[in-house]
Design an enzyme around this catalytic site. Structure first.
Site, PDB file in Angstrom:
ATOM      1  N   HIS A  26       0.843  -1.197   0.000  1.00 55.38           N
ATOM      2  CA  HIS A  26       0.000   0.000   0.000  1.00 55.38           C
ATOM      3  C   HIS A  26       0.873   1.239   0.000  1.00 55.38           C
ATOM      4  O   HIS A  26       2.083   1.184   0.300  1.00 55.38           O
ATOM      5  CB  HIS A  26      -0.935   0.010   1.218  1.00 55.38           C
ATOM      6  CG  HIS A  26      -0.253   0.336   2.515  1.00 55.38           C
ATOM      7  ND1 HIS A  26      -0.387   1.545   3.151  1.00 55.38           N
ATOM      8  CD2 HIS A  26       0.578  -0.401   3.293  1.00 55.38           C
ATOM      9  CE1 HIS A  26       0.331   1.541   4.273  1.00 55.38           C
ATOM     10  NE2 HIS A  26       0.910   0.358   4.378  1.00 55.38           N
ATOM     11  N   CYS A  27       0.270   2.372  -0.389  1.00 57.74           N
ATOM     12  CA  CYS A  27       0.948   3.661  -0.328  1.00 57.74           C
ATOM     13  C   CYS A  27       0.123   4.568   0.569  1.00 57.74           C
ATOM     14  O   CYS A  27      -0.587   4.115   1.449  1.00 57.74           O
ATOM     15  CB  CYS A  27       1.148   4.237  -1.723  1.00 57.74           C
ATOM     16  SG  CYS A  27      -0.385   4.560  -2.597  1.00 57.74           S
ATOM     17  N   ALA A  28       0.182   5.874   0.347  1.00 59.79           N
ATOM     18  CA  ALA A  28      -0.487   6.811   1.250  1.00 59.79           C
ATOM     19  C   ALA A  28      -2.001   6.794   1.109  1.00 59.79           C
ATOM     20  O   ALA A  28      -2.714   7.163   2.037  1.00 59.79           O
ATOM     21  CB  ALA A  28       0.028   8.227   1.000  1.00 59.79           C
ATOM     22  N   ARG A  30      -3.719   4.187  -1.292  1.00 58.19           N
ATOM     23  CA  ARG A  30      -4.231   3.054  -2.054  1.00 58.19           C
ATOM     24  C   ARG A  30      -3.688   1.719  -1.598  1.00 58.19           C
ATOM     25  O   ARG A  30      -2.544   1.616  -1.174  1.00 58.19           O
ATOM     26  CB  ARG A  30      -3.843   3.202  -3.523  1.00 58.19           C
ATOM     27  CG  ARG A  30      -4.564   4.183  -4.305  1.00 58.19           C
ATOM     28  CD  ARG A  30      -3.705   4.670  -5.457  1.00 58.19           C
ATOM     29  NE  ARG A  30      -2.929   5.841  -5.085  1.00 58.19           N
ATOM     30  CZ  ARG A  30      -2.022   6.407  -5.857  1.00 58.19           C
ATOM     31  NH1 ARG A  30      -1.792   5.910  -7.037  1.00 58.19           N
ATOM     32  NH2 ARG A  30      -1.372   7.470  -5.453  1.00 58.19           N
TER      33      ARG A  30
END
Length: 648
Positions: A26-28, A30
């Protein structure tokens, strides 16, 4: 029961179950999945999940937009699914399994040609301008060209050949350098290899078709006693340069592994470069010419068959891929022979329409991406260049990058080619491409060719927009706008309160629509701006609290004392750096003052690692605040107000 337990279970089922997940991270904002079979993911079902704000696929990853609570969602998803997350780089590597050969090939082309774009754009404009000066007979000059009646413009035309030749004739030098650079080989060896393909000691590629085999054997060969090798240059050729460049890279990698470091500086370059040069002239170059000859024979047969109209459609559609390879130069010989035999050619008009179609597709991208000032520096000159007969800037700069405009241009060019072939449109000469090409057409064919030009403009333009908006061949642009959940620790909102947001960064500000991440560009996270920072220091845009500090430090959330929620995302995909090059001076929950230093980051190092540093500054609770931009675009300092947010 966790906050997102039901949603995570529903998501796991909708993406095809645990067995369909090859990797997840995951990212910030999504969740990023690599799916074994992307077709098993039920997008409609996924987007019905309350905490999901949209989905799209990019670079082989199926991405599910959650918002600022993604880290909580991710942890609960791992608990529900029993799937352990992996690193961002590992996910990126695994995602390649979902890219087909065409996608990978296009990606390689884009990576090779992106560093060459500034030169290609300039060269395209130069050659297009020279076409007008030397190849277009002017009615107001009694049918003469500008260079024939003006010594000044004749001198300008002659002078402009210098940069034009440097850019396009010597393109193999740029290609071999770019391949070496991209794949971590020695760049100067790539440059030297490219020069050996275009050296003045070789017979120029443009002169090969006009030189007899006897002349080549007598004047243009290396004689090694028991065999000879033709001294053939590969000016403006792409395939021989790419084959040679890749061979150089793999030979250098091989010898670096097997030659002791103490003597590697001597023997690795020697044993990599010399065999590659020999292979380029003995094998790789001749193979390229054989491919070109085969295509020429097919074209000639098609032009003389009873199905010439079908050939017109196929050639019109496939000419652009030929330009990518450099094989389009082989059509010049056919055109010349047709003019010699019949006094005109029906091949060149289709080439002109292909130029126009590529430009029309780029124009549609300009229209759809309007406001993206950085992209317009490439796209607008590319339209002009294509419509003046040189399509490389349009194809490599824009259309191949997005894929769907290139396909739209191929379809439009094919329809236009079929149409003019049905009416047997012919040209008296070659060399005048794009829109000026109508001046080379037989006068009795002007009207039909003009209709063909309209087809070549309208069809690609409409198809490009339709493909983008319908998500055909381009799912990134199919994201539906959605409300984004607000940050935690919400501050009380004061009706009518006006919050001034000062620029958190010094740099160049642009509209949010120019963001290179579609999640931000489409406004999914809220309204705001993007800033290209000139220095690696991030300051508080107002008085408030730190509501979110991502562990990788690339994203930070703030809430003003009036309740305005702001997300600042430093760079695009910089989550993959895992905090490298970022230094935080605050912690989540801290109270901060306007102008307080929040974060430092190494701009040069992040760019050198291959990441875009463009930074979105987003007001995420736009339903509670009306966001108004105070600066349209241009340079800003941290002392300038860039946005106001008025409480509703």
């Amino acid at each position: 029961m966790g906050k997102y337990e039901k949603d995570t279970k529903d998501l796991l089922a909708a993406i095809g179950g645990k067995e369909n997940v090859s990797a997840v991270t995951h990212c910030a904002t999504r969740m990023r999945f690599v799916l074994n079979d992307p077709k098993k993911a039920n997008e409609e079902q996924i987007e019905e999940i309350p905490s999901v704000k949209g989905t799209f696929t990019n670079a082989g990853q199926f991405q599910v937009i959650i918002g600022n609570d993604v880290s909580v969602f991710y942890n609960e998803f791992k608990g529900v699914s029993g799937i352990e997350g992996i690193s961002k780089e590992a996910a990126k590597s695994a995602a390649k399994q979902n890219q087909n050969l065409v996608q990978r090939g296009i990606a390689v082309l884009a990576e090779i040609f992106t560093p060459l774009l500034p030169a290609i754009v300039v060269g395209g404009l130069i050659l297009g301008f020279r076409n007008i000066l030397e190849a277009v007979p002017m009615g107001w000059l009694n049918g003469q060209t500008i260079v024939e009646v003006s010594q000044f413009w004749s001198g300008i035309n002659s002078f402009l050949w210098l940069p034009g030749e440097a850019i396009f004739h010597f393109l193999p030098v740029g290609i071999t350098w770019s391949i070496a650079r991209k794949m971590g080989a020695t760049e100067i060896l790539g440059i030297v290899l490219g020069i050996t393909l275009v050296s003045p000691q070789l017979l120029n590629a443009y002169a090969v078709n006009g030189t007899t085999a006897a002349e080549i054997a007598r004047d243009w060969t290396w004689n090694f006693g028991f065999f000879t090798v033709d001294k053939i240059g590969y000016q403006a050729q792409v395939i021989p340069a790419m084959l040679a460049g890749f061979l150089l890279v793999y030979l250098e990698r091989f010898f670096r592994k097997h030659i002791p470091e103490a003597v590697s500086m001597i023997f690795v370059p020697l044993l990599s470069l010399i065999p590659t040069i020999m292979a380029a002239h003995l094998v790789l170059g001749p193979i390229g010419w054989q491919i070109g000859t085969a295509i020429s024979n097919v074209v000639n047969a098609g032009l003389t068959s009873n199905f010439s109209w079908l050939f017109g459609g196929l050639f019109g559609a496939l000419y652009s891929p030929m330009v990518i390879t450099g094989l389009h130069h082989t059509t010049l010989a056919i055109d010349t022979q047709l003019i010699a035999d019949f006094g005109s050619t029906n091949l060149w008009p289709m080439i002109c329409l292909s130029n126009i179609a590529q430009g029309a597709a780029v124009l549609a991208v300009v229209f759809e991406h309007r406001g993206n000032k950085k992209e317009e520096q490439v796209s607008i000159p590319s339209v002009i260049s294509a419509w003046l007969g040189v399509t490389e800037p349009a194809m490599f700069g824009i259309n191949l990058k997005y894929a769907y405009p290139f396909l739209a241009a191929m379809i439009g060019s094919g329809i236009a080619g079929l149409f003019i072939t049905l009416f047997k449109v012919r040209a008296l000469s070659i060399g005048v491409g794009g829109l000026p090409g109508i001046l080379a057409i037989l006068p009795q064919n002007y009207l039909i060719f003009a209709i063909g030009m309209v087809i070549a403009i309208v069809v690609p333009f409409i198809l490009t927009i339709a493909f983008r908006r319908m998500g055909i061949f381009n799912k990134i642009d199919r994201i539906e706008a959605a409300n984004v959940p607000t940050l935690d620790n919400e501050a009380p909102k004061k009706m009518g309160a006006i919050v001034d947001l000062f620029s958190p960064l010094a740099g160049n500000l642009a509209p949010l629509s120019s963001a290179k991440d579609p999640v931000f560009a489409e406004g999914l996270m809220g309204q705001g701006v993007v800033i290209d920072p000139s220095e690696g220091k991030l300051y508080a845009p107002f008085d408030g609290n730190i509501s979110l500090l991502f562990p990788t430090k690339h994203a930070i959330g703030l809430i003003s004392t009036e309740g305005t929620e702001v997300l600042i995302h430093i760079g695009i995909d910089t989550v993959q750096l895992d905090g490298k090059y970022f230094t935080s001076h605050v912690s989540q929950g801290d109270t901060v003052k306007k102008g307080q230093l929040l974060m430092e980051f190494d701009v040069a190092a992040i760019k050198a690692a291959g990441y875009e540093i463009q930074t979105p500054v987003i007001v995420t609770n736009g339903t509670d605040f009306q966001v108004d931009s105070l600066v349209a675009d241009g340079p800003v300092t941290t002392d300038e107000k860039i946005l106001t947010a008025t409480a509703l």
